[in-house]
Design a protein around this motif. Structure first.
Motif, PDB file in Angstrom:
ATOM      1  N   THR A 233      75.897  58.623 -24.414  1.00 62.74           N
ATOM      2  CA  THR A 233      74.942  59.023 -23.840  1.00 62.74           C
ATOM      3  C   THR A 233      73.690  57.826 -24.300  1.00 62.74           C
ATOM      4  O   THR A 233      72.514  57.859 -23.510  1.00 62.74           O
ATOM      5  N   HIS A 239      71.954  60.380 -15.796  1.00 65.18           N
ATOM      6  CA  HIS A 239      71.014  61.524 -16.812  1.00 65.18           C
ATOM      7  C   HIS A 239      69.674  61.574 -17.428  1.00 65.18           C
ATOM      8  O   HIS A 239      69.625  63.152 -17.520  1.00 65.18           O
ATOM      9  N   HIS A 244      67.376  65.583 -19.260  1.00 61.54           N
ATOM     10  CA  HIS A 244      65.788  64.748 -20.262  1.00 61.54           C
ATOM     11  C   HIS A 244      64.780  65.548 -19.582  1.00 61.54           C
ATOM     12  O   HIS A 244      63.571  65.316 -19.332  1.00 61.54           O
ATOM     13  N   ASP A 362      69.787  64.569 -26.149  1.00 64.75           N
ATOM     14  CA  ASP A 362      71.127  63.635 -25.655  1.00 64.75           C
ATOM     15  C   ASP A 362      72.822  64.799 -26.625  1.00 64.75           C
ATOM     16  O   ASP A 362      73.990  64.336 -26.666  1.00 64.75           O
TER      17      ASP A 362
HETATM   18 FE   LIG Z   1      69.481  60.705 -23.247  1.00 61.93          FE
END
Ligand SMILES: [Fe+2]
Ligand code: FES
Length: 404
Positions: A233, A239, A244, A362
Motif C-alpha cells: 500500500t 489507490h 482514501h 491501508d
Molecule cells: Fe494509502
C-alpha cells in the motif's frame, strides 16, 4: 515563493523556530528525480500488466523462506535514532521472533543485545519506552549489566564457583546506526557486513536530516494480513484518491511516480497536488521547501516504508508474526522539536490524519486482500502502470531471495 496548497498550509512555522534547523540542500539524486517529473496536468502513465502469484502472500513455505533469507540475514531497520536520542538510555524492542534491547551508551554508541539474562535466561527488561540509566538490572535475581551489555554485578557472588564476569556479558547482535536509523541483524552469529545499508540511501537520509529529527509519536497496529500486502500500500499511488476518498483523497490527485533504486532500497518520487516544474524551480534550493511540493516515499528493504511529508515523516516498520499477522510500528518524526503548544497541536492533527485515519484504511485494505487471497480463487494479482513501485519492489524481492 510559489507554494502548493497542502493540508499543513494553514500554519507556517515561525522563522525564529525554523532557525533551529538550518537550510539543507537536497541530494543530487533527490533533485534529479523531482526534475524528471511531468507537470501533474500533463501526466501520462505507462501501460502494462505484470502478474504476481498469490502464493507470495498465502503460502506458508514461502513465508518461512522469507523469514530465513530476509529477516534472519539482512540488517533490519529497528528504530529511528531519534527514538533513542539520549546517551545513557535503553529500551526493549520485541519482534522478529526475539526480544532485543537497544542501548545508547554514555559515549553515544548504539548497541543491540538479546534480552536474555546470562544467569537463568530471564528477560532483563520490558521497558517499552526509553529509560535513562547506567545499569540494566534483571528483575529475577538482580544481576546487572552496563549499557554495552557487560555483566556489572552479581549479588552474593561468592555462591558461584568459577564465575568469570568477563565471559557473561549479554549476547550482542550486529548493529549499525546510519542515515538516522538503527539497523540490527537478528542472528547473533551473523557477520558485521552492513553493505546492505547502502550509501546511496544514507546520502538521501542525511540530506533530509533524519538523524536530527525529533520523536513525536510511536503507535503500534496489529494487522491481520501478510507483511508484504501492507508494504504494497506504500508502493503505489493508484489507490490514494480512491481508498482514501473520505480522508486524504481530496488533498491528492493521480500523479506519475518516478522510482529509483538506491542500492538495496527504493525511492518513489511524486509531485504533490498541482505540481509543475515551475513550482519546483522556486522550491528546490532547500530540502524542506522541496518537500512542500514533492513527496518522497522510501522502501527500506525488506520491511519498512518511510513516508516523507512536508515537515514530518512516518517510519512504518512491519514485523511479521505469522503469514497473516503483522505488527506495524509507526514512528512519527518531526523536523523541529515540538516544544510549543501550537506546533504540538499542528502535528497532532497530522498524526490523526495519517496514523489515526489513512494508515488504518491501508491496513484494512491489506487485511481484506489477505482474506480474499486465502479463498484461493484468485491465483494471480495484476499490477498496472500506476503501481510501478510495486513492480520494482517485487523484482528486488525476488533478486534478494535468489541470492540470499
Ligand atoms: Fe494509502
Ligand atoms: S535470571 Fe536474571 S538474575 Fe537470575
Amino acid at each position: 515563493m510559489a507554494t502548493i496548497a497542502a493540508p499543513e498550509a494553514e500554519f507556517r512555522i515561525p522563522s525564529a523556530i525554523r532557525e533551529e534547523r538550518p537550510p539543507r540542500k537536497p541530494s543530487d539524486s533527490q533533485l534529479a528525480a523531482a526534475r524528471g517529473l511531468p507537470n501533474n496536468k500533463e501526466a501520462k502513465w505507462p501501460s502494462y500488466t505484470t502478474k504476481l502469484p498469490a502464493s507470495l502472500y498465502v503460502d506458508q513455505d514461502r513465508f518461512d523462506e522469507e523469514h530465513l533469507k530476509l529477516f534472519m540475514k539482512l540488517p533490519l531497520p529497528l528504530a529511528p535514532s531519534a527514538y533513542l536520542a539520549e546517551p545513557g538510555s535503553f529500551v526493549c524492542r520485541d519482534g522478529f521472533g526475539q526480544s532485543v534491547i537497544l542501548t545508547r551508551d554514555k559515549e553515544g554508541k548504539v548497541h543491540a543485545l538479546v534480552n536474555s539474562c546470562r544467569h537463568r535466561g530471564s528477560r532483563v527488561t520490558d521497558n517499552a519506552d526509553p529509560e535513562k540509566g547506567r545499569l540494566m538490572v534483571c528483575p529475577y535475581h538482580a544481576w546487572s549489566y552496563d549499557l554495552s551489555g557487560k555483566l556489572a554485578g552479581v549479588p552474593r557472588r561468592e555462591v558461584f564457583a568459577e564465575l568469570d564476569k568477563a565471559e557473561l556479558g549479554m549476547v550482542k547482535l550486529p548493529c549499525i546506526e546510519k542515515g538516522g536509523i538503527i539497523w540490527v541483524k537478528m542472528d547473533h552469529l551473523a557477520d558485521d557486513d552492513f553493505s546492505h545499508v547502502s550509501d546511496e540511501l544514507a546520502i538521501d537520509l542525511d540530506a533530509l536530516g533524519v538523524a536530527d529529527m525529533h520523536m513525536f509519536a510511536l503507535n503500534k497496529h496489529e494487522v491481520e494480513g501478510n507483511w508484504k500486502l501492507i508494504l504494497d500500500t506504500f508502493l503505489e499511488g493508484y489507490h490514494v484518491i480512491r481508498l482514501h476518498a473520505a480522508s486524504l483523497g481530496p488533498l491528492y490527485e493521480d500523479t506519475v511516480t518516478h522510482v529509483d533504486r538506491l542500492g538495496s532500497h527504493l525511492r518513489q518520487t511524486s509531485g504533490r497536488i498541482g505540481f509543475t516544474q515551475e513550482i519546483l524551480a522556486a522550491n528546490e534550493d532547500s530540502i524542506d521547501d522541496l518537500r512542500s511540493v514533492v513527496t518522497y516515499v522510501y522502501t527500506l528493504f525488506p520491511n519498512a516504508a518511510f513516508v516523507i511529508s512536508q515537515d514530518y515523516c512516518n517510519l512504518l516498520i512491519m514485523q511479521p508474526k505469522g503469514m497473516g499477522k503483522t505488527v506495524v510500528h509507526n514512528f512519527m518524526l518531526t523536523n523541529l522539536n515540538p516544544q510549543g503548544e501550537k506546533l504540538r497541536r499542528k502535528w497532532q492533527k497530522s498524526l490523526e490524519l495519517t496514523d489515526g485515519t489513512a494508515f488504518p484504511e491501508d491496513f484494512a485494505a491489506s487485511a481484506a486482500t489477505y482474506q480474499g487471497l486465502t479463498t484461493g480463487v484468485v491465483k494471480e494479482l495484476m499490477i498496472g502502470g500506476m503501481e510501478v513501485g510495486m513492480k520494482h519492489f517485487h523484482e528486488l524481492l525476488e533478486e534478494k531471495m535468489e541470492t540470499a
